[in-house]
Write a protein that holds these residues in place. Structure first.
Motif, PDB file in Angstrom:
ATOM      1  N   ARG A 270       0.803  -1.004  -0.046  1.00 54.07           N
ATOM      2  CA  ARG A 270      -0.027   0.038  -0.133  1.00 54.07           C
ATOM      3  C   ARG A 270       0.927   1.299  -0.145  1.00 54.07           C
ATOM      4  O   ARG A 270       0.565   2.152  -0.746  1.00 54.07           O
ATOM      5  N   ALA A 271       2.036   1.272   0.889  1.00 51.30           N
ATOM      6  CA  ALA A 271       2.822   2.349   0.757  1.00 51.30           C
ATOM      7  C   ALA A 271       3.398   2.699  -0.604  1.00 51.30           C
ATOM      8  O   ALA A 271       3.655   3.599  -0.860  1.00 51.30           O
ATOM      9  N   LEU A 272       3.782   1.484  -1.129  1.00 53.55           N
ATOM     10  CA  LEU A 272       4.494   1.584  -2.481  1.00 53.55           C
ATOM     11  C   LEU A 272       3.693   2.213  -3.602  1.00 53.55           C
ATOM     12  O   LEU A 272       4.093   3.175  -4.288  1.00 53.55           O
ATOM     13  N   ARG A 273       2.433   2.033  -3.361  1.00 50.06           N
ATOM     14  CA  ARG A 273       1.270   2.767  -4.475  1.00 50.06           C
ATOM     15  C   ARG A 273       0.808   4.037  -4.079  1.00 50.06           C
ATOM     16  O   ARG A 273       0.289   4.514  -4.651  1.00 50.06           O
ATOM     17  N   SER A 274       1.182   4.640  -2.771  1.00 43.24           N
ATOM     18  CA  SER A 274       0.859   5.845  -2.364  1.00 43.24           C
ATOM     19  C   SER A 274       1.791   6.982  -2.646  1.00 43.24           C
ATOM     20  O   SER A 274       2.783   6.819  -1.906  1.00 43.24           O
ATOM     21  N   PRO A 275       1.810   7.952  -3.494  1.00 44.03           N
ATOM     22  CA  PRO A 275       2.580   8.964  -3.667  1.00 44.03           C
ATOM     23  C   PRO A 275       3.027   9.616  -2.386  1.00 44.03           C
ATOM     24  O   PRO A 275       1.721   9.979  -1.760  1.00 44.03           O
ATOM     25  N   ARG A 276       4.046  10.318  -2.161  1.00 43.79           N
ATOM     26  CA  ARG A 276       4.038  11.136  -0.842  1.00 43.79           C
ATOM     27  C   ARG A 276       5.070  12.190  -1.374  1.00 43.79           C
ATOM     28  O   ARG A 276       6.199  11.788  -1.978  1.00 43.79           O
TER      29      ARG A 276
ATOM     30  N   CYS B 290       3.690  -0.294 -14.905  1.00 39.17           N
ATOM     31  CA  CYS B 290       2.416  -1.312 -15.085  1.00 39.17           C
ATOM     32  C   CYS B 290       2.410  -2.226 -14.214  1.00 39.17           C
ATOM     33  O   CYS B 290       3.345  -2.740 -13.391  1.00 39.17           O
ATOM     34  N   GLU B 291       1.380  -3.149 -14.163  1.00 39.96           N
ATOM     35  CA  GLU B 291       1.326  -4.365 -13.144  1.00 39.96           C
ATOM     36  C   GLU B 291       2.409  -5.257 -13.208  1.00 39.96           C
ATOM     37  O   GLU B 291       2.967  -5.888 -12.487  1.00 39.96           O
ATOM     38  N   SER B 292       2.826  -5.580 -14.481  1.00 40.23           N
ATOM     39  CA  SER B 292       4.068  -6.415 -14.766  1.00 40.23           C
ATOM     40  C   SER B 292       5.288  -5.895 -14.267  1.00 40.23           C
ATOM     41  O   SER B 292       6.111  -6.697 -14.155  1.00 40.23           O
ATOM     42  N   ARG B 293       5.481  -4.473 -14.339  1.00 47.22           N
ATOM     43  CA  ARG B 293       6.628  -3.818 -13.980  1.00 47.22           C
ATOM     44  C   ARG B 293       6.658  -2.558 -13.360  1.00 47.22           C
ATOM     45  O   ARG B 293       6.267  -1.437 -14.067  1.00 47.22           O
ATOM     46  N   LEU B 294       6.599  -2.384 -11.988  1.00 46.61           N
ATOM     47  CA  LEU B 294       6.484  -1.391 -11.151  1.00 46.61           C
ATOM     48  C   LEU B 294       8.016  -0.980 -10.466  1.00 46.61           C
ATOM     49  O   LEU B 294       8.599  -1.820 -10.164  1.00 46.61           O
TER      50      LEU B 294
END
Length: 198
Positions: A13-19, A129-133
């Motif tokens: 969740r932290a990885l997907r939340s910009p800060r 993208c989903e395959s490579r973040l």
């Protein structure tokens, strides 16, 4: 990055939340790389670049930063926390001076590197993208640091006024006012400073 390691099951969740965070950004780049690539055998070229960037990455770690990404013939590093500007400057100065250490190849020692640093607000988050973040750092502070690296000559460090203002008086004296025209993409009202060449 430390916060993500401590996040445990909430890391995704932290990885997907910009800060927004304050950071000092360092960019490095081999000078004359195009000519270098034309004059070296491909295997020697890759080995030389690998040693050069590997040495830089170790320096970044020693000074408390981390490598955000490799940029072909250079890298982008992030420094945060107390004394982030001073640590980033010490790291950059070590990189461009190419200190001779046991085991360093002569080819690597002869590669001229320039560096640029800027500090301020950045945005950290995942892109791709989903395959490579990829978790990375973006924003105007990053863009300015990259342009200052482009302004640096070989064995040269160029820093912005916010970076110099955060340095101790002794280290700030190592940097003199840059007289050349401000590079595109950098505010013309921002003072720039140079240490080098060495």
């Amino acid at each position: 990055m430390r916060e993500l390691l401590d996040a445990g099951p909430f890391a995704e969740r932290a990885l997907r939340s910009p800060r927004h965070v304050d950071a000092c950004i360092l960019f490095t780049d081999i000078r004359g790389f195009t000519e270098l690539s034309r004059s070296m055998d491909p295997e020697v070229l890759i080995d030389t670049v690998d040693r050069c960037i590997g040495r830089q990455a170790l320096a970044v770690e020693r000074y408390g930063g981390y490598v955000d990404n490799f940029t072909g013939d250079g890298l982008m590093a992030v420094f945060r926390g107390r004394l982030m500007e001073e640590n980033a400057c010490l790291c950059a100065l070590e990189i461009v001076q190419r200190p001779k250490r046991k085991g360093m190849s002569r080819a690597d020692d002869g590669v001229p590197v320039g560096a640029g640093l800027h500090s301020g607000d950045v945005v950290m988050g995942s892109i791709g993208c989903e395959s490579r973040l990829t978790y990375t750092t973006v924003g105007n502070t990053v863009n300015v640091a990259a342009r200052l690296s482009g302004q640096a000559a070989g064995c040269d460090v160029v820093i912005s006024e916010p970076v110099r203002a955060a340095l101790s008086e002794a280290w700030a004296r190592r940097f003199r006012r840059l007289e050349e025209a401000t590079p595109a993409g950098v505010s013309p009202t921002m003072a720039l400073y140079r240490a080098g060449p060495y």
